[in-house]
Design an enzyme around this catalytic site. Structure first.
Site, PDB file in Angstrom:
ATOM      1  N   ASP A  27       2.936  10.988  -5.675  1.00 40.71           N
ATOM      2  CA  ASP A  27       3.065   9.636  -6.220  1.00 40.71           C
ATOM      3  C   ASP A  27       3.703   8.685  -5.195  1.00 40.71           C
ATOM      4  O   ASP A  27       4.491   9.119  -4.356  1.00 40.71           O
ATOM      5  CB  ASP A  27       3.916   9.700  -7.503  1.00 40.71           C
ATOM      6  CG  ASP A  27       3.709   8.488  -8.394  1.00 40.71           C
ATOM      7  OD1 ASP A  27       2.794   7.679  -8.124  1.00 40.71           O
ATOM      8  OD2 ASP A  27       4.485   8.341  -9.358  1.00 40.71           O
ATOM      9  N   GLY A  28       3.362   7.413  -5.320  1.00 42.21           N
ATOM     10  CA  GLY A  28       4.005   6.388  -4.502  1.00 42.21           C
ATOM     11  C   GLY A  28       3.133   5.790  -3.401  1.00 42.21           C
ATOM     12  O   GLY A  28       3.624   4.983  -2.604  1.00 42.21           O
ATOM     13  N   GLY A  78       0.791   3.557  -3.679  1.00 42.30           N
ATOM     14  CA  GLY A  78       0.654   2.113  -3.874  1.00 42.30           C
ATOM     15  C   GLY A  78       1.901   1.373  -3.391  1.00 42.30           C
ATOM     16  O   GLY A  78       1.810   0.355  -2.689  1.00 42.30           O
ATOM     17  N   ARG A  79       3.072   1.897  -3.754  1.00 38.24           N
ATOM     18  CA  ARG A  79       4.323   1.237  -3.340  1.00 38.24           C
ATOM     19  C   ARG A  79       4.529   1.330  -1.834  1.00 38.24           C
ATOM     20  O   ARG A  79       5.069   0.414  -1.223  1.00 38.24           O
ATOM     21  CB  ARG A  79       5.510   1.862  -4.100  1.00 38.24           C
ATOM     22  CG  ARG A  79       5.673   1.280  -5.500  1.00 38.24           C
ATOM     23  CD  ARG A  79       6.538   2.148  -6.371  1.00 38.24           C
ATOM     24  NE  ARG A  79       5.800   3.312  -6.835  1.00 38.24           N
ATOM     25  CZ  ARG A  79       6.357   4.350  -7.454  1.00 38.24           C
ATOM     26  NH1 ARG A  79       7.667   4.378  -7.635  1.00 38.24           N
ATOM     27  NH2 ARG A  79       5.605   5.341  -7.870  1.00 38.24           N
ATOM     28  N   ARG A 138      -3.353  -1.437  -1.830  1.00 37.74           N
ATOM     29  CA  ARG A 138      -3.018  -0.109  -2.346  1.00 37.74           C
ATOM     30  C   ARG A 138      -3.896   0.979  -1.732  1.00 37.74           C
ATOM     31  O   ARG A 138      -3.442   2.102  -1.506  1.00 37.74           O
ATOM     32  CB  ARG A 138      -3.186  -0.095  -3.883  1.00 37.74           C
ATOM     33  CG  ARG A 138      -2.168  -0.959  -4.619  1.00 37.74           C
ATOM     34  CD  ARG A 138      -2.444  -0.926  -6.129  1.00 37.74           C
ATOM     35  NE  ARG A 138      -2.441   0.440  -6.629  1.00 37.74           N
ATOM     36  CZ  ARG A 138      -1.334   1.126  -6.946  1.00 37.74           C
ATOM     37  NH1 ARG A 138      -0.154   0.552  -6.849  1.00 37.74           N
ATOM     38  NH2 ARG A 138      -1.432   2.363  -7.379  1.00 37.74           N
ATOM     39  N   ASN A 183      -5.829   7.772 -14.847  1.00 35.55           N
ATOM     40  CA  ASN A 183      -6.053   6.915 -13.676  1.00 35.55           C
ATOM     41  C   ASN A 183      -7.372   6.127 -13.741  1.00 35.55           C
ATOM     42  O   ASN A 183      -7.590   5.215 -12.946  1.00 35.55           O
ATOM     43  CB  ASN A 183      -5.997   7.716 -12.368  1.00 35.55           C
ATOM     44  CG  ASN A 183      -4.600   8.178 -11.986  1.00 35.55           C
ATOM     45  OD1 ASN A 183      -4.418   9.233 -11.387  1.00 35.55           O
ATOM     46  ND2 ASN A 183      -3.578   7.378 -12.303  1.00 35.55           N
ATOM     47  N   TRP A 184      -8.217   6.435 -14.750  1.00 35.03           N
ATOM     48  CA  TRP A 184      -9.445   5.638 -14.917  1.00 35.03           C
ATOM     49  C   TRP A 184      -9.122   4.194 -15.283  1.00 35.03           C
ATOM     50  O   TRP A 184      -9.981   3.320 -15.184  1.00 35.03           O
ATOM     51  CB  TRP A 184     -10.332   6.247 -16.018  1.00 35.03           C
ATOM     52  CG  TRP A 184     -10.967   7.544 -15.651  1.00 35.03           C
ATOM     53  CD1 TRP A 184     -10.595   8.786 -16.094  1.00 35.03           C
ATOM     54  CD2 TRP A 184     -12.083   7.755 -14.765  1.00 35.03           C
ATOM     55  NE1 TRP A 184     -11.409   9.749 -15.535  1.00 35.03           N
ATOM     56  CE2 TRP A 184     -12.336   9.150 -14.725  1.00 35.03           C
ATOM     57  CE3 TRP A 184     -12.901   6.909 -14.006  1.00 35.03           C
ATOM     58  CZ2 TRP A 184     -13.360   9.713 -13.957  1.00 35.03           C
ATOM     59  CZ3 TRP A 184     -13.919   7.478 -13.245  1.00 35.03           C
ATOM     60  CH2 TRP A 184     -14.145   8.851 -13.225  1.00 35.03           C
TER      61      TRP A 184
HETATM   62  C1  IPE Z   1       0.397  10.653 -11.637  1.00 33.83           C
HETATM   63  O1  IPE Z   1       0.744   9.472 -11.010  1.00 33.83           O
HETATM   64  C2  IPE Z   1      -1.005  11.009 -11.285  1.00 33.83           C
HETATM   65  C3  IPE Z   1      -1.244  11.402  -9.900  1.00 33.83           C
HETATM   66  C4  IPE Z   1      -0.342  11.552  -8.973  1.00 33.83           C
HETATM   67  C5  IPE Z   1      -2.614  11.648  -9.579  1.00 33.83           C
HETATM   68  P1  IPE Z   1       0.628   8.074 -11.754  1.00 33.83           P
HETATM   69  O2  IPE Z   1       1.137   7.057 -10.800  1.00 33.83           O
HETATM   70  O3  IPE Z   1      -0.760   7.877 -12.261  1.00 33.83           O
HETATM   71  O4  IPE Z   1       1.573   8.272 -12.999  1.00 33.83           O
HETATM   72  P2  IPE Z   1       2.377   7.235 -13.873  1.00 33.83           P
HETATM   73  O5  IPE Z   1       1.389   6.202 -14.333  1.00 33.83           O
HETATM   74  O6  IPE Z   1       3.431   6.644 -13.000  1.00 33.83           O
HETATM   75  O7  IPE Z   1       2.964   8.036 -14.979  1.00 33.83           O
HETATM   76  C1  IPE Z   2      -0.298   8.268  -6.405  1.00 37.58           C
HETATM   77  O1  IPE Z   2       0.103   7.031  -5.923  1.00 37.58           O
HETATM   78  C2  IPE Z   2      -1.755   8.524  -6.192  1.00 37.58           C
HETATM   79  C3  IPE Z   2      -2.584   8.492  -7.391  1.00 37.58           C
HETATM   80  C4  IPE Z   2      -2.193   8.297  -8.619  1.00 37.58           C
HETATM   81  C5  IPE Z   2      -3.995   8.710  -7.172  1.00 37.58           C
HETATM   82  P1  IPE Z   2       0.054   5.753  -6.843  1.00 37.58           P
HETATM   83  O2  IPE Z   2      -1.252   5.069  -6.622  1.00 37.58           O
HETATM   84  O3  IPE Z   2       0.339   6.085  -8.248  1.00 37.58           O
HETATM   85  O4  IPE Z   2       1.204   4.884  -6.200  1.00 37.58           O
HETATM   86  P2  IPE Z   2       2.265   3.992  -6.985  1.00 37.58           P
HETATM   87  O5  IPE Z   2       2.897   4.879  -8.010  1.00 37.58           O
HETATM   88  O6  IPE Z   2       1.512   2.877  -7.605  1.00 37.58           O
HETATM   89  O7  IPE Z   2       3.214   3.553  -5.930  1.00 37.58           O
HETATM   90 MG    MG Z   3       2.047   6.179  -9.327  1.00 40.01          MG
END
Ligand code: IPE
Ligand code: IPE
Ligand code: MG
Length: 230
Positions: free
Chosen positions: A17-18, A20-21, A30, A65-66
């Site tokens: 995770d992270g 995007g940030r 992103r 994530n969809w």
């Molecule tokens: C969890 O991350 C899913 C993956 C890492 C693929 P998300 O970013 O989708 O989860 P939430 O929305 O913060 O719970």
């Molecule tokens: C995790 O990074 C990757 C996936 C969910 C595919 P994010 O895209 O959730 O990144 P943040 O949480 O928005 O920073």
């Molecule tokens: Mg995330």
């Protein structure tokens, strides 16, 4: 630090995770974060296997994530397809079995075919398993198992139920690592994580390297796992 790792997990799950940030902090789209996140995946996977971990699960795309913009979804799928193509020879050379957890039928043809090809090519390997969760949600997985068992007579035991999950035959997840500071499961392997240890780090996934993995493994090896005992 190495010598402090006295007990290794058999199965580690990464909630990557992270991305995007990480990109936002650099004023980038992103999708740039997803690209950077994809770039570090194999470093971590190979470090795990080299240390003797049997199974690695990666959360790559959830059933939730969809709800993201189509452009971002397409980029994630494209990166996964490229990742599998790029490492196809490595999986064979290193004898790593690939499995995918999740419903492949909803994925673009190119990604689904790439997954099926690599699963088929590596299915005879047994010492290391790379499990990538794509279009995966734990609730969907549990309901799928219930439906597979429907109509079967008598009571269903834990072992039989487990054999109907995508992770059939794998050990339970011993250690879950979630990057980016969030402390939640987000529908990640609920059944398999019943007795996991949970390691949360503020580090964003694109910045998670072998040093950060070592920190997580040192932390894990200091846990006192009791499994209900004393
Ligand atoms: C969890 O991350 C899913 C993956 C890492 C693929 P998300 O970013 O989708 O989860 P939430 O929305 O913060 O719970
Ligand atoms: C995790 O990074 C990757 C996936 C969910 C595919 P994010 O895209 O959730 O990144 P943040 O949480 O928005 O920073
Ligand atoms: Mg995330």
């Amino acid at each position: 630090m190495e010598e402090e790792i006295s007990v290794l997990p058999k199965h580690v799950g990464f909630i990557m995770d992270g991305n995007g940030r990480w990109a936002k902090a650099r004023n980038k789209p992103r999708t740039f974060g997803h690209q950077k996140g994809a770039d570090v995946i194999y470093e971590i996977v190979s470090a795990c296997f080299n240390r003797g971990i049997e199974a690695v699960s990666l959360y790559a795309f959830s059933t939730e994530n969809w709800s993201r913009p189509r452009e971002e979804i397409d980029k994630i799928f494209d990166l996964l397809r490229r990742f599998l193509k790029k490492y196809s020879a490595t999986l064979l050379r290193e004898k790593i079995r690939l499995i995918i957890s999740g419903d492949l039928s909803a994925l673009p043809d190119g990604l689904r075919e790439e997954c099926e090809r690599r699963i088929g090519e590596t299915k005879a390997f047994s010492s290391h398993t790379l499990n990538i969760a794509i279009n995966y949600g734990s609730r969907a997985e549990i309901l799928r198992a219930v439906n597979l068992l429907k109509g079967r007579e008598g009571e269903v035991g834990e072992e039989e139920f487990s054999s109907c999950l995508y992770t059939a035959g794998l050990p339970d997840v011993d250690l879950v690592v979630r990057t980016s500071g969030e402390q939640r499961l987000s529908n990640f392997f609920l059944w398999q994580c019943a007795y996991s240890e949970f390691y949360f780090t503020e580090v964003l996934w694109p910045d998670f390297h072998e040093k950060q993995l070592t920190d997580a493994l040192v932390w894990f090896s200091r846990r006192k796992r009791r499994f209900g005992g004393v």
